[in-house]
Design a protein around this motif. Structure first.
Motif, short mmCIF file in Angstrom:
data_model
loop_
_atom_site.label_atom_id
_atom_site.label_comp_id
_atom_site.label_asym_id
_atom_site.label_seq_id
_atom_site.Cartn_x
_atom_site.Cartn_y
_atom_site.Cartn_z
N THR A 152 1.15 -0.76 -0.08
CA THR A 152 -0.34 0.50 -0.09
C THR A 152 0.62 1.48 -0.17
OG1 THR A 152 -1.92 -1.22 1.05
CG2 THR A 152 -2.13 1.66 0.85
N GLY A 153 2.34 1.83 0.72
CA GLY A 153 2.37 1.99 0.97
C GLY A 153 4.01 2.70 0.05
N ARG A 154 4.17 1.78 -0.94
CA ARG A 154 4.86 1.47 -2.19
C ARG A 154 3.58 2.30 -3.52
NH1 ARG A 154 9.82 -1.97 -2.30
NH2 ARG A 154 10.81 -1.66 -0.12
N ALA A 155 2.78 1.35 -3.96
CA ALA A 155 1.44 1.85 -4.10
C ALA A 155 1.43 3.78 -4.35
CB ALA A 155 0.19 1.08 -4.47
N ILE A 156 0.98 3.80 -3.02
CA ILE A 156 1.27 5.20 -2.93
C ILE A 156 1.87 5.77 -3.32
CG2 ILE A 156 0.62 7.51 -1.19
CD1 ILE A 156 -0.76 4.90 1.12
N LEU A 157 3.35 6.01 -3.15
CA LEU A 157 4.39 6.55 -4.11
C LEU A 157 4.66 6.16 -5.34
CD1 LEU A 157 7.23 6.08 -0.67
CD2 LEU A 157 5.84 8.18 -2.16
N ARG A 158 3.99 5.43 -5.86
CA ARG A 158 3.74 4.80 -7.22
C ARG A 158 5.59 4.49 -7.70
NH1 ARG A 158 1.81 8.59 -11.59
NH2 ARG A 158 3.06 6.97 -13.10
N LEU A 159 6.47 3.35 -6.89
CA LEU A 159 7.21 3.06 -6.55
C LEU A 159 7.04 1.76 -7.46
CD1 LEU A 159 8.79 3.49 -3.30
CD2 LEU A 159 9.53 4.88 -5.20
N ILE A 160 5.26 1.07 -7.47
CA ILE A 160 5.47 -0.40 -7.77
C ILE A 160 3.56 0.78 -8.17
CG2 ILE A 160 5.60 -1.82 -6.29
CD1 ILE A 160 3.27 -2.27 -4.95
N GLU A 161 2.59 0.02 -9.95
CA GLU A 161 2.06 1.28 -9.80
C GLU A 161 0.82 0.29 -9.20
OE1 GLU A 161 2.00 3.79 -12.17
OE2 GLU A 161 3.30 4.15 -12.27
N PRO A 162 -0.38 0.77 -8.81
CA PRO A 162 -1.27 0.22 -8.24
C PRO A 162 -1.94 -0.52 -9.72
CG PRO A 162 -1.91 3.07 -7.60
CD PRO A 162 -0.77 2.44 -8.74
N THR A 163 -2.97 -0.89 -9.14
CA THR A 163 -4.31 -2.12 -10.68
C THR A 163 -4.89 -1.10 -10.81
OG1 THR A 163 -3.09 -4.48 -9.65
CG2 THR A 163 -4.82 -4.17 -11.32
N ALA A 164 -5.93 -0.81 -8.96
CA ALA A 164 -6.65 0.10 -9.38
C ALA A 164 -7.28 1.38 -8.57
CB ALA A 164 -8.18 -0.70 -9.19
N GLY A 165 -7.93 2.40 -8.49
CA GLY A 165 -7.87 2.67 -7.18
C GLY A 165 -7.14 4.54 -7.93
N THR A 166 -7.61 5.56 -6.66
CA THR A 166 -7.07 6.49 -6.81
C THR A 166 -6.53 6.88 -6.11
OG1 THR A 166 -9.04 6.81 -8.08
CG2 THR A 166 -7.97 8.93 -7.19
N VAL A 167 -5.54 7.78 -6.18
CA VAL A 167 -4.40 8.57 -4.37
C VAL A 167 -4.71 10.04 -5.49
CG1 VAL A 167 -2.68 8.48 -3.75
CG2 VAL A 167 -3.00 6.42 -4.59
N LEU A 168 -5.45 10.33 -4.18
CA LEU A 168 -5.43 11.83 -4.35
C LEU A 168 -4.15 12.37 -3.73
CD1 LEU A 168 -8.78 12.80 -4.40
CD2 LEU A 168 -7.12 12.94 -6.21
N PHE A 169 -3.50 13.48 -3.84
CA PHE A 169 -1.85 14.05 -2.82
C PHE A 169 -1.81 15.60 -3.05
CE2 PHE A 169 2.47 15.54 -1.89
CZ PHE A 169 2.36 15.59 -0.03
N ASP A 170 -2.67 15.84 -1.87
CA ASP A 170 -2.67 17.66 -2.22
C ASP A 170 -3.15 18.02 -3.01
OD1 ASP A 170 -2.18 19.91 -0.99
OD2 ASP A 170 -0.05 20.11 -1.32
N GLY A 171 -4.74 17.13 -3.23
CA GLY A 171 -5.20 17.95 -4.85
C GLY A 171 -4.84 17.39 -5.74
N LYS A 172 -3.81 16.46 -6.21
CA LYS A 172 -3.41 16.18 -7.52
C LYS A 172 -3.48 14.70 -7.31
CE LYS A 172 1.03 19.00 -7.36
NZ LYS A 172 2.47 18.49 -7.04
N ASP A 173 -4.34 13.79 -8.29
CA ASP A 173 -4.09 12.89 -8.63
C ASP A 173 -3.09 12.11 -8.93
OD1 ASP A 173 -4.76 10.60 -9.69
OD2 ASP A 173 -6.32 10.34 -11.07
N LEU A 174 -2.06 11.39 -8.40
CA LEU A 174 -1.46 11.05 -8.64
C LEU A 174 -0.92 9.90 -9.66
CD1 LEU A 174 0.73 10.42 -5.35
CD2 LEU A 174 0.34 12.33 -6.24
N GLY A 175 -2.47 8.83 -9.94
CA GLY A 175 -2.24 8.32 -10.88
C GLY A 175 -2.06 9.52 -12.24
N ALA A 176 -3.12 10.00 -12.12
CA ALA A 176 -2.86 10.94 -13.28
C ALA A 176 -1.88 12.48 -13.83
CB ALA A 176 -3.70 11.66 -13.52
#
Length: 221
Positions: free
Chosen positions: A51-75
């Protein structure tokens, strides 16, 4: 109401296996407010580190959204993600493997500053590194030493100083005291609480140990 600094919605990480699929992270949703310390607790192998590494995109999540400080990290593009990573840092479990044995303490702390363009000169970065060492309870004279000259607890303090060099908004602590003796654990946890109060840090504290998490966290997930 202030928006959360971090918000996960249905985060998933699935690995293909010979017999099907392994759901390493399955629908995790949580929020962390600015200045808060959230403990993420579970038994070994339940997907906390993933979970921690997927938040940072050290590994790519399969699905879901990570919003950090208003930014969609996956985008984010690769360049934008690199810039955002200054605000998102991680402290790993093992302080022995976290530091390059060939780099001095000064080089270890100033390297991320160079990458992110912090400091106008090597002298300015060195001064900042010296101040950070003292902030985490070490001496500025330690700058010229190498990692093998320090104990595990001291190395983790160096790792914390290196993380703080980027002035991050969120620090993910991935079992960051579990490799240390119990007495040293308490010292590092007290240091992290002190730094949080002094610098307004936000923590996601990953651990399997409830007593450790209770010591430093405002909420537990």
């Amino acid at each position: 109401m202030t928006a959360p600094l971090l918000e996960l919605e249905n985060l998933e990480k699935i690995y293909p296996t010979g017999s099907g699929q392994l759901h390493a992270v399955d629908g995790v949703s949580l929020t962390i407010a600015r200045g808060e310390s959230l403990g993420l607790v579970g038994e070994s192998g339940c997907g906390k580190t993933t979970t921690g590494r997927a938040i940072l995109r050290l590994i790519e999540p399969t699905a879901g959204t990570v919003l950090f400080d208003g930014k969609d990290l996956g985008a984010l593009s690769k360049a934008d993600l690199t810039a955002t990573r200054r605000d998102l840092q991680i402290i790993f479990q093992d302080p022995y493997s976290s530091l390059n044995p060939r780099l001095t303490v000064e080089q270890a702390i100033t390297e991320p500053m160079l990458v992110h363009g912090i400091g106008n000169s090597s002298a300015e970065r060195r001064d900042r590194a010296a101040a950070l060492l003292e902030e985490v309870g070490l001496l500025s004279s330690h700058l010229n030493r190498f990692p093998h000259e320090f104990s595990g607890g001291q190395r983790q303090r160096i790792c914390i100083a290196r993380t703080l060099a980027l002035e991050p908004k969120l620090i993910i602590c991935d079992e960051s005291v579990s490799a240390l003796d119990v007495s040293i654990q308490a010292q590092i946890l007290n240091l992290m609480r002190h730094l949080q109060q002094e610098m307004g840090l936000t923590y996601l504290f990953i651990s399997h140990d409830l007593s450790v998490v209770r010591h430093v966290c405002d909420r537990i997930a």
